[in-house]
Enzyme design. Structure first.
Site, PDB file in Angstrom:
ATOM      1  CB  ALA A  51     -39.359 -39.400  17.656  1.00  0.00           C
ATOM      2  CD  GLN A  58     -41.175 -46.089   7.887  1.00  0.00           C
ATOM      3  OE1 GLN A  58     -42.024 -46.857   7.437  1.00  0.00           O
ATOM      4  NE2 GLN A  58     -41.412 -44.807   8.036  1.00  0.00           N
ATOM      5  CG  ASP A  96     -42.969 -40.339  15.867  1.00  0.00           C
ATOM      6  OD1 ASP A  96     -43.229 -41.551  15.732  1.00  0.00           O
ATOM      7  OD2 ASP A  96     -42.088 -39.752  15.230  1.00  0.00           O
ATOM      8  CG  ASN A 119     -45.100 -45.557  16.925  1.00  0.00           C
ATOM      9  OD1 ASN A 119     -44.087 -44.887  16.754  1.00  0.00           O
ATOM     10  ND2 ASN A 119     -45.121 -46.854  16.681  1.00  0.00           N
ATOM     11  CE  LYS A 120     -44.250 -44.097  10.373  1.00  0.00           C
ATOM     12  NZ  LYS A 120     -44.414 -42.848   9.603  1.00  0.00           N
TER      13      LYS A 120
HETATM   14  O1  MRU Z   1     -41.897 -41.789   9.839  1.00  0.00           O
HETATM   15  P1  MRU Z   1     -40.791 -42.309  10.715  1.00  0.00           P
HETATM   16  O2  MRU Z   1     -39.993 -43.395  10.086  1.00  0.00           O
HETATM   17  O3  MRU Z   1     -39.930 -41.186  11.260  1.00  0.00           O
HETATM   18  O4  MRU Z   1     -41.555 -42.952  11.944  1.00  0.00           O
HETATM   19  C1  MRU Z   1     -40.835 -43.540  12.978  1.00  0.00           C
HETATM   20  C2  MRU Z   1     -41.701 -44.083  14.047  1.00  0.00           C
HETATM   21  O5  MRU Z   1     -42.904 -44.049  13.980  1.00  0.00           O
HETATM   22  C3  MRU Z   1     -41.003 -44.603  15.267  1.00  0.00           C
HETATM   23  O6  MRU Z   1     -41.724 -45.662  15.840  1.00  0.00           O
HETATM   24  C4  MRU Z   1     -40.893 -43.466  16.292  1.00  0.00           C
HETATM   25  O7  MRU Z   1     -40.330 -42.329  15.704  1.00  0.00           O
HETATM   26  C5  MRU Z   1     -40.066 -43.872  17.456  1.00  0.00           C
HETATM   27  S1  MRU Z   1     -38.367 -44.037  17.023  1.00  0.00           S
HETATM   28  C6  MRU Z   1     -37.501 -44.540  18.384  1.00  0.00           C
END
Ligand code: MRU
Length: 370
Positions: free
Chosen positions: A55, A202, A243, A253-254
């Site tokens: 994010a 990730q 996010d 979040n993810k």
């Molecule tokens: O789909 P992504 O890789 O952008 O997802 C990222 C996440 O879910 C992170 O945990 C979130 O963006 C926080 S990043 C500090």
């Protein structure tokens, strides 16, 4: 943070001033490659195709993307078109819209010929602010790890994290990882359980890469392992990123974060969420009902990407031919499952009142009351 001994950030203005440099995160962990972004379209593609992701980094890239766009088309129409293009790249992380609003507000009243320079300057400030914010999150979160370490009398503190909320997801430090890096650098023994984070991995590709490059002891686990570890006392604290956090403290979040929060709750494991204030969205309350959840292509679920034994980078299909897949990018953890929110202003309860008190200028709640 350092890559092979060299201090490195995830995004920077190129020395010629004409482009913005990024790390192509779709190539990690097997290759470290950088890419120059010179146009609005290239910046939008980098966010959409996840060359940059996370994010805060999405927000900073959008800010620079707007500056690149204004260099080519500085009119009001150009500004509106660029905002629309960038806002459409990914729907869930609120930092994207926050960054577009912040840069637009800074340049809107300027004559067109001055807008691009002003936008580059504001984007640069947002990037620097992100580093400061993440460092502050690190200091507040480190105190939590320190307290657990004191109780464990020299045994490593076991931290579980999901996805990548590391320095690769921000400009530097990361959110969830900032407390980890600071505690590690301060000599507090710790170990990190890294969720692989299907479908895009990730955790396996990015978090494991950055932690191991910094020398932080970590172990990769399949996504479904966290609950088992918690039942056996192998997790002292979970720290994840987010996010979007709503006015009432719900955390988006993810995908898979919610299941970890449920398991943590059931096992009495503290579940913390690290966030910079641009991730707050006081315009929404009920995260489950109100936050748009990104749905991505089925091929991310039906295939896997990686390195073969002889060094080739390949994508292989893991599902039967013809079988479809659903691919929800995020889920929402209700505030009641969150032990605390680690922000740049300290650890805040995941409640409407605490968030409004900690961030009155963002919430509008106290402004109206006063
Ligand atoms: O789909 P992504 O890789 O952008 O997802 C990222 C996440 O879910 C992170 O945990 C979130 O963006 C926080 S990043 C500090």
């Amino acid at each position: 943070m350092k890559v092979d001994g060299t201090p490195t950030r995830t995004i920077w203005r190129e020395p010629d001033g004409r482009a913005v440099g990024i790390i192509d995160q779709t190539k990690l962990p097997h290759r470290f490659e950088t890419v120059r972004l010179e146009t609005l379209e290239e910046a939008a593609h980098a966010i959409r195709a996840m060359l940059v992701r996370g994010a805060p980094l999405i927000g900073v890239t959008a800010a620079y993307g707007l500056a690149l766009a204004l260099r080519a088309a500085p009119s009001d129409i150009g500004l509106a078109r660029a905002c629309e293009t960038l806002a459409a790249t990914r729907p869930t992380a609120i930092n994207l819209r926050w960054a577009l609003d912040t840069v637009s507000t800074a340049i809107r009243d300027l004559p067109p010929e001055r807008r691009a320079d002003a936008a580059f300057a504001r984007a640069g400030e947002i990037a620097e602010e992100d580093v400061e914010i993440c460092a502050a999150i690190g200091r507040h979160g480190m105190a939590l790890i320190e307290a657990i370490a004191a109780r464990k009398g020299g045994e490593p503190v076991n931290v579980l994290t999901h996805c990548n909320a590391g320095w690769l997801a921000t400009v530097d430090w990361g959110t969830a990882t900032a407390p980890i890096y600071m505690a590690h650098d301060a000599g507090i023994p710790l170990h990190v359980w890294v969720d692989e984070t299907r479908p895009r991995n990730q955790g396996a590709s990015l978090t494991a890469w950055e932690l191991s490059h910094h020398g932080v002891p970590c172990t990769l686990i399949a996504d479904n392992t966290g609950g088992h570890l918690m039942q056996h006392g192998e997790v002292d604290i979970a720290i994840v990123g987010t996010d979007r956090v709503t006015a009432q403290g719900d955390v988006c979040n993810k995908i898979g974060t919610y299941l970890k929060a449920l398991a943590a709750h059931d096992n009495g494991v503290p579940f913390y969420v690290a966030l910079p204030s641009p991730t707050l969205d006081f315009a929404v309350s009920d995260g489950v009902k109100e936050i748009p959840i990104e749905e991505r292509g089925a091929e991310e679920v039906t295939t896997m990407w990686g390195k073969t034994a002889d060094g080739r980078i390949e994508t292989v299909r893991i599902a039967p031919d013809g079988v479809g897949a659903a691919n929800y990018g995020f889920d929402v953890t209700p505030a009641r499952l969150v032990t605390g929110l680690i922000t740049e202003r300290g650890v805040v309860a995941a409640t409407r009142e605490s968030l409004a008190t900690a961030f009155p200028e963002r919430s509008g709640v106290l402004r109206k009351a006063g």
